[in-house]
Design a protein around this motif. Sequence first.
Motif, PDB file in Angstrom:
ATOM      1  N   VAL A  92      -2.682   2.418  -4.209  1.00  0.00           N
ATOM      2  CA  VAL A  92      -2.263   3.763  -3.841  1.00  0.00           C
ATOM      3  C   VAL A  92      -3.475   4.510  -3.301  1.00  0.00           C
ATOM      4  N   VAL A  93      -3.339   5.045  -2.091  1.00  0.00           N
ATOM      5  CA  VAL A  93      -4.437   5.837  -1.531  1.00  0.00           C
ATOM      6  C   VAL A  93      -4.070   7.312  -1.675  1.00  0.00           C
ATOM      7  N   ALA A  94      -4.943   8.069  -2.337  1.00  0.00           N
ATOM      8  CA  ALA A  94      -4.625   9.464  -2.645  1.00  0.00           C
ATOM      9  C   ALA A  94      -5.899  10.302  -2.610  1.00  0.00           C
ATOM     10  N   PRO A  95      -5.757  11.615  -2.444  1.00  0.00           N
ATOM     11  CA  PRO A  95      -6.953  12.462  -2.502  1.00  0.00           C
ATOM     12  C   PRO A  95      -7.503  12.528  -3.927  1.00  0.00           C
ATOM     13  N   PRO A  96      -8.812  12.760  -4.079  1.00  0.00           N
ATOM     14  CA  PRO A  96      -9.424  12.787  -5.409  1.00  0.00           C
ATOM     15  C   PRO A  96      -8.768  13.815  -6.324  1.00  0.00           C
ATOM     16  N   SER A  97      -8.243  14.892  -5.724  1.00  0.00           N
ATOM     17  CA  SER A  97      -7.646  15.933  -6.557  1.00  0.00           C
ATOM     18  C   SER A  97      -6.400  15.425  -7.278  1.00  0.00           C
ATOM     19  N   ALA A  98      -5.804  14.348  -6.773  1.00  0.00           N
ATOM     20  CA  ALA A  98      -4.592  13.834  -7.410  1.00  0.00           C
ATOM     21  C   ALA A  98      -4.910  13.074  -8.688  1.00  0.00           C
ATOM     22  N   ALA A  99      -6.107  12.460  -8.729  1.00  0.00           N
ATOM     23  CA  ALA A  99      -6.492  11.728  -9.940  1.00  0.00           C
ATOM     24  C   ALA A  99      -6.625  12.744 -11.065  1.00  0.00           C
ATOM     25  N   GLY A 100      -6.295  12.347 -12.254  1.00  0.00           N
ATOM     26  CA  GLY A 100      -6.454  13.251 -13.376  1.00  0.00           C
ATOM     27  C   GLY A 100      -5.337  14.278 -13.489  1.00  0.00           C
ATOM     28  N   THR A 101      -4.313  14.201 -12.634  1.00  0.00           N
ATOM     29  CA  THR A 101      -3.165  15.087 -12.806  1.00  0.00           C
ATOM     30  C   THR A 101      -1.990  14.271 -13.319  1.00  0.00           C
ATOM     31  N   ALA A 102      -0.931  14.970 -13.673  1.00  0.00           N
ATOM     32  CA  ALA A 102       0.254  14.304 -14.216  1.00  0.00           C
ATOM     33  C   ALA A 102       0.860  13.345 -13.189  1.00  0.00           C
ATOM     34  N   TRP A 103       0.591  13.614 -11.914  1.00  0.00           N
ATOM     35  CA  TRP A 103       1.092  12.782 -10.831  1.00  0.00           C
ATOM     36  C   TRP A 103       0.779  11.309 -11.056  1.00  0.00           C
ATOM     37  N   VAL A 104      -0.409  11.038 -11.625  1.00  0.00           N
ATOM     38  CA  VAL A 104      -0.857   9.654 -11.804  1.00  0.00           C
ATOM     39  C   VAL A 104       0.066   8.876 -12.734  1.00  0.00           C
ATOM     40  N   ARG A 105       0.693   9.610 -13.658  1.00  0.00           N
ATOM     41  CA  ARG A 105       1.483   8.927 -14.684  1.00  0.00           C
ATOM     42  C   ARG A 105       2.607   8.078 -14.100  1.00  0.00           C
ATOM     43  N   LYS A 106       3.130   8.516 -12.954  1.00  0.00           N
ATOM     44  CA  LYS A 106       4.252   7.743 -12.441  1.00  0.00           C
ATOM     45  C   LYS A 106       3.826   6.379 -11.902  1.00  0.00           C
ATOM     46  N   LEU A 107       2.511   6.160 -11.813  1.00  0.00           N
ATOM     47  CA  LEU A 107       2.033   4.877 -11.302  1.00  0.00           C
ATOM     48  C   LEU A 107       1.935   3.816 -12.398  1.00  0.00           C
ATOM     49  N   GLY A 108       2.164   4.197 -13.650  1.00  0.00           N
ATOM     50  CA  GLY A 108       2.017   3.254 -14.746  1.00  0.00           C
ATOM     51  C   GLY A 108       0.545   3.078 -15.067  1.00  0.00           C
ATOM     52  N   PRO A 109       0.175   1.975 -15.738  1.00  0.00           N
ATOM     53  CA  PRO A 109      -1.243   1.767 -16.043  1.00  0.00           C
ATOM     54  C   PRO A 109      -2.033   1.630 -14.732  1.00  0.00           C
ATOM     55  N   VAL A 110      -3.123   2.380 -14.607  1.00  0.00           N
ATOM     56  CA  VAL A 110      -3.875   2.361 -13.354  1.00  0.00           C
ATOM     57  C   VAL A 110      -5.342   2.056 -13.589  1.00  0.00           C
ATOM     58  N   SER A 111      -5.963   1.554 -12.549  1.00  0.00           N
ATOM     59  CA  SER A 111      -7.417   1.523 -12.485  1.00  0.00           C
ATOM     60  C   SER A 111      -7.771   2.466 -11.344  1.00  0.00           C
ATOM     61  N   ILE A 144       0.854  -1.185   0.000  1.00  0.00           N
ATOM     62  CA  ILE A 144       0.000   0.000   0.000  1.00  0.00           C
ATOM     63  C   ILE A 144       0.892   1.238   0.000  1.00  0.00           C
ATOM     64  N   LEU A 145       0.666   2.094  -0.992  1.00  0.00           N
ATOM     65  CA  LEU A 145       1.389   3.356  -1.063  1.00  0.00           C
ATOM     66  C   LEU A 145       0.417   4.481  -0.715  1.00  0.00           C
ATOM     67  N   VAL A 146       0.924   5.525  -0.087  1.00  0.00           N
ATOM     68  CA  VAL A 146       0.028   6.648   0.242  1.00  0.00           C
ATOM     69  C   VAL A 146       0.590   7.951  -0.297  1.00  0.00           C
ATOM     70  N   HIS A 147      -0.298   8.787  -0.753  1.00  0.00           N
ATOM     71  CA  HIS A 147       0.021  10.133  -1.210  1.00  0.00           C
ATOM     72  C   HIS A 147       0.498  10.942  -0.003  1.00  0.00           C
ATOM     73  N   GLY A 148       1.366  11.914  -0.236  1.00  0.00           N
ATOM     74  CA  GLY A 148       1.928  12.708   0.842  1.00  0.00           C
ATOM     75  C   GLY A 148       0.874  13.351   1.735  1.00  0.00           C
ATOM     76  N   ALA A 149      -0.218  13.851   1.111  1.00  0.00           N
ATOM     77  CA  ALA A 149      -1.254  14.532   1.885  1.00  0.00           C
ATOM     78  C   ALA A 149      -1.920  13.567   2.871  1.00  0.00           C
ATOM     79  N   VAL A 150      -1.940  12.291   2.514  1.00  0.00           N
ATOM     80  CA  VAL A 150      -2.529  11.268   3.385  1.00  0.00           C
ATOM     81  C   VAL A 150      -1.520  10.873   4.456  1.00  0.00           C
ATOM     82  N   ASP A 151      -0.288  10.690   4.010  1.00  0.00           N
ATOM     83  CA  ASP A 151       0.779  10.212   4.884  1.00  0.00           C
ATOM     84  C   ASP A 151       0.993  11.147   6.072  1.00  0.00           C
ATOM     85  N   GLU A 152       0.967  12.430   5.780  1.00  0.00           N
ATOM     86  CA  GLU A 152       1.187  13.455   6.801  1.00  0.00           C
ATOM     87  C   GLU A 152       0.288  13.310   8.017  1.00  0.00           C
ATOM     88  N   LEU A 153      -0.902  12.800   7.784  1.00  0.00           N
ATOM     89  CA  LEU A 153      -1.885  12.752   8.864  1.00  0.00           C
ATOM     90  C   LEU A 153      -1.825  11.454   9.667  1.00  0.00           C
TER      91      LEU A 153
END
Lengths: 332, 547
Positions: A235-254, A195-204
């Motif tokens: 990967v657990v991330a805030p909804p705002s992260a989806a649809g940004t370039a950030w997602v690309r580093k995850l490879g093919p995603v669902s 399980i990977l977490v986005h920084g905004a999630v990890d911080e909390l």
Amino acid sequence: MVIRTDAGLYVPEADVYVDPLRPVHRAVVTHGHADHARRGSDHYLAASSGVGILRKRLGDEAPIEGIPFGERRTLGRAVLSLHPAGHILGSAQVRIEVGGEVWVVTGDYKRTPDASAETFEPLRCHTLISECTFGLPIYRWPEPDGVFGEIERWWVENAAEGRTTLLCGYSLGKAQRLLAGLLPFVQGGGAPGTILVHGAVDELLPAYRAEGIAFPPTERVSVETAREHRGTALVVAPPSAAGTAWVRKLGPVSVGFASGWMRIRGRRRRRSGDRGFVLSDHVDWDGLMATIDESGAERVGLTHGQTGTALRYLTEERGLDTFAIATREGDT
Amino acid sequence: MKRFTRLFMELDRTTRTNEKVAALRRYFAEAPAADAAWALAVLTGRRIRRAVPGARLREWVAERSGYPLWLVEECYDTVGDLAETLALLLPDPDTGAEPPSLHTIMDEWLAPLPGAEDSEKRRVVERAWGCMDESERLVFHKLLTGGFRVGVGRKLVTRALAQEVGMEPAILAHRLTGRWAPTPETYRRLISPDAEMRDAGRPYPFFLAHPLSDGPEALDGGPEAWMVEWKWDGIRAQLIHRDGEQLLWSRGEEVITPAFPEIGEAAGALPSGTVLDGELLAWESTGPLRFAELQRRLGRKRPGPKIRREVPARFLAYDLLEAEGEDLRRLPQEARRRLLEALFEELGVREPDDGPIPVGWAGGLPLGLSPLVEAAGWEALAELRASARELGVEGFMLKHRQAEYGVGRPRGSWWKWKVEPLTLDVVLLYAQKGHGRRASLYTDYTFGVWDGEELVPIGKAYSGLTDREIRRVDTWIRRNITERFGPVRAVEPELVFELAFDQVRPSTRHKSGLALRFPRMVRQRTDKPVDEADTLESARRLLAERP
């Protein structure tokens, strides 16, 4: 006893504002979401278990005083206490008693199970002010256990097809609920990856761990961890992260979204994710009705969401004395 | 029903074509023929008669769930999809019963309903509710209310099934054209690699063109490589004469011969084993009547002599798909055209008439050869296009001389180049939430133009804006609602939009006395103040010149 002012809900007998919209002398804060906890007040009162989260939001220096759930505090002519709302960790309902007359402001709350938050406590009162984010009977939440089962199956399927699983939910509250809810699955050995977490999630997460909430092992998303766990990670991330370039580093995603709005097919489809999971931290219609019934309140005020419909229902079908309260800018 | 519901949910939740194909293949691999036949029919757009009116269903759901009717209506307003709203509102089933198979539901539960008493309808609906979970109820409601759309097109379904059973998609597409009964026997024949579908009356799948948004200059090969036809404003149709049977099929794949008996009779003059692709038109002396006249004919099962006299029908042929029983679709466009012209020679085609677009008619028959457009190069064609509206046509069809008559709407060999649309600057008056994907946004707009001091509604539109623009307008609407009428919201008359449409016609149904054909939004005119929007007078000036 509770009146609406430009600065938000105000209790004159205690000279305190509940979730004030602008800086005030004394504030009671129900929980740490940005539309409830705002910077700049002189003094904050909050539930002890939520103080850690509030500090992340209001700053380490913020004058926050934590009180345990249930402790009665006399403020002016009023006795005030906080009670678990179940919305997120440390989220509180505010109970105010003046000379035998009891008001309850629920704040945001839910009645469905959540391993990362306290359990909602039903309170008796004369006047109830409840949130109403999902104030239509089409909103009925399925059992979270079943929803977690869906999420887990989806993760396994994705991993089998070499796709990274991106699960989106608010970084405060929803994300931790998802992580804590996945713990049994991970402990049981079912997880197909890390399980990977986005920084905004990890911080909390530390603020949660400090209150004894257990999470499965996680790593923060980085170029390296994303590469290492590509195709199998969740990967657990805030909804705002989806649809940004950030997602690309995850490879093919669902991409999946966990939210109460996912109950509606049109919303689900418009979100343009692959999956929508019905998991809300707000009360659903049946829960709202149960809360009102259990409170025994004669007067019910509603705030947030489609209050008009629910108010009409409560007035016409339940014979209650009702009123609407605008607590956010733009609410009507 | 369980299997079909699973397919529905799988198709619904993915936007990936390969996942949809995989889900469809899985379904067709597993489903018994009786269920697969119905699934195929429903997914390829077979219209099912609405057995129970939506209003009645809302009442029943209100009673069953214990909510007042107005609350059910408000929920519907939010969800935007009746089948889904009802499924979301119903209490969980109290029995442990399982739903029957899809074909049982279609053949035994739903088929007898349209003629049944209300009490019987309700009994069937309650029985379904008693044995179905939320998703199954959603699918059931969709079947019951006759509106079944699930993000897969006919072409994709055809492709998936063809792959699954290992046959040419084009052959399957052909077999699926027209009428076939959703029975296990038919299904087995449809997917059998060698079975001849002996249905003499079957048309070919209509080959469709893409709109040419820019000019034709970019087309491969230059003007010499393309054949240009007039695009008539009627009903695209195939006229068939095989083994003594004469049939006229509309593009919607319905037999419309009874409504146009003169065309059916005329087909008898064609040699047996002939299929023409063309346009059905209402025609008076030398030109077409307006489309509404043709629609008057379309609505009648058995037209009487009066209407046949008032609205005479003609068929103008574009293409020859079959001659002497042989499928010609693989021949190049120009070869088929030569054969079509030769066929009309045999029929005794007369000298072209003296209409604005001269047409040569087969001797004594309401069958004409749609003429080719002669223009020296693209520029001359563009000039001619400017006059298309007066000529009573919609524009041109550009067909590559080497084009096969394909299946569906692939890009490249057939283009439609329509007349420039007419436009008006109009004011947003009312908004309503959309359906399906747009159910929680205000996407359906009613627009008005000035009539003196007053704004009168002139038309509705719900397409043309990008998702981003829709969201912006939606936000504005929510802040500017002045009145509510059921699901309709009146808004402050402030926003101006440029509205494009193909035609203005007189209308008795609208207060403005006008109706717009194919209206769509071009853009929001943020530069235009509301009092500079167009007037009813300027709209009237655009009234179709055609008779």
